[in-house]
Design a protein around this motif. Structure first.
Motif, PDB file in Angstrom:
ATOM      1  N   GLN A   1       1.200  37.549  26.837  1.00 57.45           N
ATOM      2  CA  GLN A   1      -0.228  37.360  27.076  1.00 57.45           C
ATOM      3  C   GLN A   1      -1.017  38.413  26.319  1.00 57.45           C
ATOM      4  O   GLN A   1      -0.450  39.370  25.801  1.00 57.45           O
ATOM      5  N   ASP A   2      -2.339  38.220  26.278  1.00 57.70           N
ATOM      6  CA  ASP A   2      -3.217  39.184  25.632  1.00 57.70           C
ATOM      7  C   ASP A   2      -3.242  40.475  26.451  1.00 57.70           C
ATOM      8  O   ASP A   2      -3.369  40.443  27.674  1.00 57.70           O
ATOM      9  N   GLY A   3      -3.118  41.601  25.780  1.00 61.56           N
ATOM     10  CA  GLY A   3      -3.075  42.886  26.466  1.00 61.56           C
ATOM     11  C   GLY A   3      -4.384  43.263  27.118  1.00 61.56           C
ATOM     12  O   GLY A   3      -4.408  43.920  28.160  1.00 61.56           O
ATOM     13  N   LEU A   4      -5.499  42.832  26.530  1.00 60.26           N
ATOM     14  CA  LEU A   4      -6.816  43.170  27.076  1.00 60.26           C
ATOM     15  C   LEU A   4      -7.060  42.485  28.412  1.00 60.26           C
ATOM     16  O   LEU A   4      -7.607  43.093  29.330  1.00 60.26           O
ATOM     17  N   THR A   5      -6.624  41.243  28.561  1.00 61.56           N
ATOM     18  CA  THR A   5      -6.796  40.550  29.842  1.00 61.56           C
ATOM     19  C   THR A   5      -5.917  41.174  30.919  1.00 61.56           C
ATOM     20  O   THR A   5      -6.316  41.255  32.082  1.00 61.56           O
ATOM     21  N   ILE A   6      -4.737  41.616  30.540  1.00 58.71           N
ATOM     22  CA  ILE A   6      -3.851  42.277  31.501  1.00 58.71           C
ATOM     23  C   ILE A   6      -4.442  43.615  31.933  1.00 58.71           C
ATOM     24  O   ILE A   6      -4.382  43.984  33.101  1.00 58.71           O
ATOM     25  N   LEU A   7      -5.056  44.348  30.988  1.00 59.74           N
ATOM     26  CA  LEU A   7      -5.708  45.608  31.323  1.00 59.74           C
ATOM     27  C   LEU A   7      -6.856  45.384  32.295  1.00 59.74           C
ATOM     28  O   LEU A   7      -6.994  46.112  33.281  1.00 59.74           O
TER      29      LEU A   7
ATOM     30  N   ARG B   1      -2.768  56.345  20.007  1.00 64.08           N
ATOM     31  CA  ARG B   1      -1.421  55.901  19.641  1.00 64.08           C
ATOM     32  C   ARG B   1      -0.629  55.499  20.887  1.00 64.08           C
ATOM     33  O   ARG B   1       0.061  54.478  20.883  1.00 64.08           O
ATOM     34  N   ILE B   2      -0.747  56.272  21.954  1.00 67.56           N
ATOM     35  CA  ILE B   2      -0.051  55.945  23.199  1.00 67.56           C
ATOM     36  C   ILE B   2      -0.584  54.643  23.790  1.00 67.56           C
ATOM     37  O   ILE B   2       0.182  53.761  24.189  1.00 67.56           O
ATOM     38  N   PHE B   3      -1.909  54.503  23.827  1.00 68.12           N
ATOM     39  CA  PHE B   3      -2.521  53.313  24.427  1.00 68.12           C
ATOM     40  C   PHE B   3      -2.198  52.049  23.640  1.00 68.12           C
ATOM     41  O   PHE B   3      -1.781  51.042  24.214  1.00 68.12           O
ATOM     42  N   TYR B   4      -2.377  52.088  22.325  1.00 67.07           N
ATOM     43  CA  TYR B   4      -2.123  50.905  21.516  1.00 67.07           C
ATOM     44  C   TYR B   4      -0.644  50.547  21.503  1.00 67.07           C
ATOM     45  O   TYR B   4      -0.291  49.366  21.473  1.00 67.07           O
ATOM     46  N   GLY B   5       0.238  51.535  21.566  1.00 62.33           N
ATOM     47  CA  GLY B   5       1.671  51.261  21.667  1.00 62.33           C
ATOM     48  C   GLY B   5       2.014  50.584  22.981  1.00 62.33           C
ATOM     49  O   GLY B   5       2.827  49.654  23.017  1.00 62.33           O
ATOM     50  N   ALA B   6       1.382  51.046  24.061  1.00 63.91           N
ATOM     51  CA  ALA B   6       1.618  50.431  25.368  1.00 63.91           C
ATOM     52  C   ALA B   6       1.093  49.002  25.402  1.00 63.91           C
ATOM     53  O   ALA B   6       1.739  48.098  25.956  1.00 63.91           O
ATOM     54  N   MET B   7      -0.067  48.775  24.780  1.00 62.93           N
ATOM     55  CA  MET B   7      -0.625  47.422  24.751  1.00 62.93           C
ATOM     56  C   MET B   7       0.262  46.483  23.925  1.00 62.93           C
ATOM     57  O   MET B   7       0.466  45.326  24.306  1.00 62.93           O
ATOM     58  N   ASP B   8       0.811  46.971  22.825  1.00 64.24           N
ATOM     59  CA  ASP B   8       1.704  46.147  22.004  1.00 64.24           C
ATOM     60  C   ASP B   8       2.971  45.785  22.771  1.00 64.24           C
ATOM     61  O   ASP B   8       3.432  44.639  22.722  1.00 64.24           O
ATOM     62  N   SER B   9       3.528  46.747  23.501  1.00 62.31           N
ATOM     63  CA  SER B   9       4.748  46.458  24.260  1.00 62.31           C
ATOM     64  C   SER B   9       4.464  45.504  25.422  1.00 62.31           C
ATOM     65  O   SER B   9       5.297  44.648  25.743  1.00 62.31           O
ATOM     66  N   ILE B  10       3.276  45.608  26.038  1.00 61.50           N
ATOM     67  CA  ILE B  10       2.905  44.671  27.106  1.00 61.50           C
ATOM     68  C   ILE B  10       2.765  43.262  26.547  1.00 61.50           C
ATOM     69  O   ILE B  10       3.220  42.290  27.154  1.00 61.50           O
ATOM     70  N   GLU B  11       2.138  43.148  25.378  1.00 63.34           N
ATOM     71  CA  GLU B  11       1.962  41.829  24.764  1.00 63.34           C
ATOM     72  C   GLU B  11       3.305  41.215  24.385  1.00 63.34           C
ATOM     73  O   GLU B  11       3.495  39.998  24.513  1.00 63.34           O
TER      74      GLU B  11
END
Length: 75
Positions: free
Chosen positions: A56-62, A41-51
């Motif tokens: 940009q796509d969160g996976l490429t930023i990671l 939940r923490i990780f997916y929430g952080a990825m959504d806020s980054i996107e």
């Protein structure tokens, strides 16, 4: 004297949302006290806020963030 048993490597399965092993490994390292659902939940929430913030796509930023953190020269 008996020889020690062979150690078998554990294969990490890809996560459900991104279908990526790197994300699963990151979530497992983020996990505290065996609470995987909280870490997800923490990780997916952080990825959504980054996107939302970058567009940009969160996976490429990671992936780019992890390459920036890695050491350049292996010792």
């Amino acid at each position: 004297m008996r020889r020690a048993a062979k150690i078998h490597k554990f294969e990490v399965k890809p996560d459900a949302k991104y279908n990526n092993v790197l994300v699963t490994r990151f979530i497992n390292s983020l996990m505290s006290a065996g609470k995987k659902s909280t870490a997800e939940r923490i990780f997916y929430g952080a990825m959504d806020s980054i996107e939302k913030k970058t567009g940009q796509d969160g996976l490429t930023i990671l992936k780019s963030a992890l390459t920036n953190v890695k050491p350049i020269l292996e010792v």
